[in-house]
Design an enzyme around this catalytic site. Structure first.
Site, mmCIF file in Angstrom:
data_model
loop_
_atom_site.group_PDB
_atom_site.id
_atom_site.type_symbol
_atom_site.label_atom_id
_atom_site.label_comp_id
_atom_site.label_asym_id
_atom_site.label_seq_id
_atom_site.Cartn_x
_atom_site.Cartn_y
_atom_site.Cartn_z
ATOM 1 C CD GLU A 78 -18.505 -13.575 -3.664
ATOM 2 O OE1 GLU A 78 -18.639 -13.730 -2.439
ATOM 3 O OE2 GLU A 78 -17.759 -12.707 -4.165
ATOM 4 C CB CYS A 120 -19.196 -8.849 1.556
ATOM 5 S SG CYS A 120 -19.764 -8.321 -0.073
ATOM 6 C CB CYS A 164 -21.234 -11.005 -2.609
ATOM 7 S SG CYS A 164 -19.958 -9.993 -3.383
ATOM 8 C CG ASP A 213 22.327 -0.424 0.051
ATOM 9 O OD1 ASP A 213 23.568 -0.344 0.078
ATOM 10 O OD2 ASP A 213 21.688 -1.318 0.629
ATOM 11 C CG LEU A 229 12.908 1.234 -1.358
ATOM 12 C CD1 LEU A 229 12.321 1.780 -0.072
ATOM 13 C CD2 LEU A 229 13.578 -0.108 -1.108
ATOM 14 C CD GLU A 276 13.349 -5.211 -0.495
ATOM 15 O OE1 GLU A 276 14.303 -4.528 -0.918
ATOM 16 O OE2 GLU A 276 12.568 -5.803 -1.248
ATOM 17 C CG LEU A 324 16.266 -6.966 8.375
ATOM 18 C CD1 LEU A 324 17.371 -7.618 7.549
ATOM 19 C CD2 LEU A 324 14.899 -7.425 7.878
#
Length: 352
Positions: free
Chosen positions: A52, A77, A86, A205, A209, A286, A292
């Site tokens: 805003e 806000c 705002c 690996d 990252l 990842e 996972l």
């Protein structure tokens, strides 16, 4: 007046702040008179002016026309944080009508901004493209409503369903996705607050990252290494970006912040609580198949992005399987991308 049309423009503007506003939300604002846009703005980065403010700054110091309408994708806000409220600015500048996409679940706002505007005699219209507005700010909203980061799981699998060959054959990282998808993945990284891998991924690996193929903010690197088996020379500890290590014992790695996991504690819950305490709004996971699978088993995920390459491994580590059907799929070079959500049912045309 076409409220949805201008709110859609607010959302387009809000997306310009992707990757830079966290822990704040992404917000866009448009000042409209009749069918003419007078000014636009968006929240560009954490600590900088809100949407805003940017919009009215772009409009200038002239009096705001009494028939002008302020569109904003998230409730303004009403508290003082790094910037003033705002709502006070809108009142001071003489805004008479405000159209708001969705309310702000932050307890410091949560309807108070709307009440403040209405109390000052401003006409307030709410919930215009509410679902779309919440989707754009799903990371921020999840943090407020569930007290944890928004979790995105990402993996690449072969067309026959494997994450990697097992056992490894000494050839290093086994490529599955094409370069076009690699660029897309780095774009994804640039939009998230933190990125997580487990110790096995670091060992196998040795990833950096980081964000390399696109411009954007480097995410916080998070490593889960309960046994302390990752070498100090690993790329994730190179100091090129901040790294947070969750471990079972203090290792004293230079330039790495360490959090000791208490014995018997719920591992993922403890990690989510600590990340939330640090105001980490989103986490891109990842890791390998084991990490996972833990997130999936505990229902601790919000989105999944599955990359399916053309390669065939015939054997190896099986990729995770989800019960849900993807809400969207598309091609990235030679690869196929499947997008899943655990609970939300977004329109595939919405930006993700």
């Amino acid at each position: 007046m076409e409220h949805a049309r201008y709110m859609q423009r607010c959302l387009q503007l809000a997306r310009n702040g992707a990757g830079f506003t966290a822990p704040n939300p992404m917000v866009g604002a448009v000042l409209v008179q009749g069918e003419r846009i007078l000014a636009e703005g968006w929240h560009r980065a954490h600590g900088r002016a809100h949407a805003e403010v940017e919009c009215l700054r772009a409009f200038g110091n002239s009096p705001v026309p009494p028939d002008a309408v302020m569109y904003v994708s998230l409730e303004p806000c009403s508290h003082t944080g790094l910037t003033p409220p705002c709502t006070d600015l809108l009142i001071t500048r003489g805004i008479r009508t405000a159209v708001i996409g969705c309310t702000d679940p932050d307890p410091r706002v949560a309807g108070r901004g709307i009440a403040r505007l209405r109390g000052a005699g401003i006409t307030v219209i709410t919930d215009v493209l509410r679902d779309e507005c919440r989707w754009v700010n799903r990371r921020f909203i999840t943090a407020q409503e569930e007290q944890r980061p928004y979790v995105i799981l990402k993996w690449a699998r072969t067309s026959d369903g494997f994450l990697d060959r097992h056992p490894r054959d000494g050839r290093g990282v086994q490529r599955i996705s094409c370069f076009t998808t690699d660029v897309l993945v780095h774009h994804w990284r640039s939009e998230e607050h933190a990125i997580l891998v487990g110790s096995r991924t670091v060992l196998n690996d040795n990833p950096h990252l980081g964000v390399r193929h696109v411009a954007g903010r480097q995410p916080l690197r998070v490593v889960l290494d309960r046994q302390g088996i990752t070498p100090p020379s690993s790329n994730v500890y190179n100091g090129n970006a901040p790294t947070l290590l969750f471990t079972g014992k203090v290792r004293g790695l230079k330039g790495v912040e360490e959090v000791v996991i208490q014995p018997g504690a719920s591992l993922l819950e403890s990690m989510m609580a600590e990340l939330h305490r640090r105001k980490i709004r989103s986490l891109l996971v990842e890791g390998g198949g084991e990490l996972l699978s833990h997130f999936i088993a505990e229902g601790l995920w919000d989105e999944t992005r599955e990359i399916v390459g053309e390669a065939l491994f015939l054997q190896g580590t099986p990729a995770p399987r989800l019960v849900q059907q993807p809400f969207d799929s598309f091609h990235s070079g030679m690869d196929r991308i499947h997008l899943f959500t655990r609970t939300a049912q977004p329109d595939p045309t919405w930006p993700w």
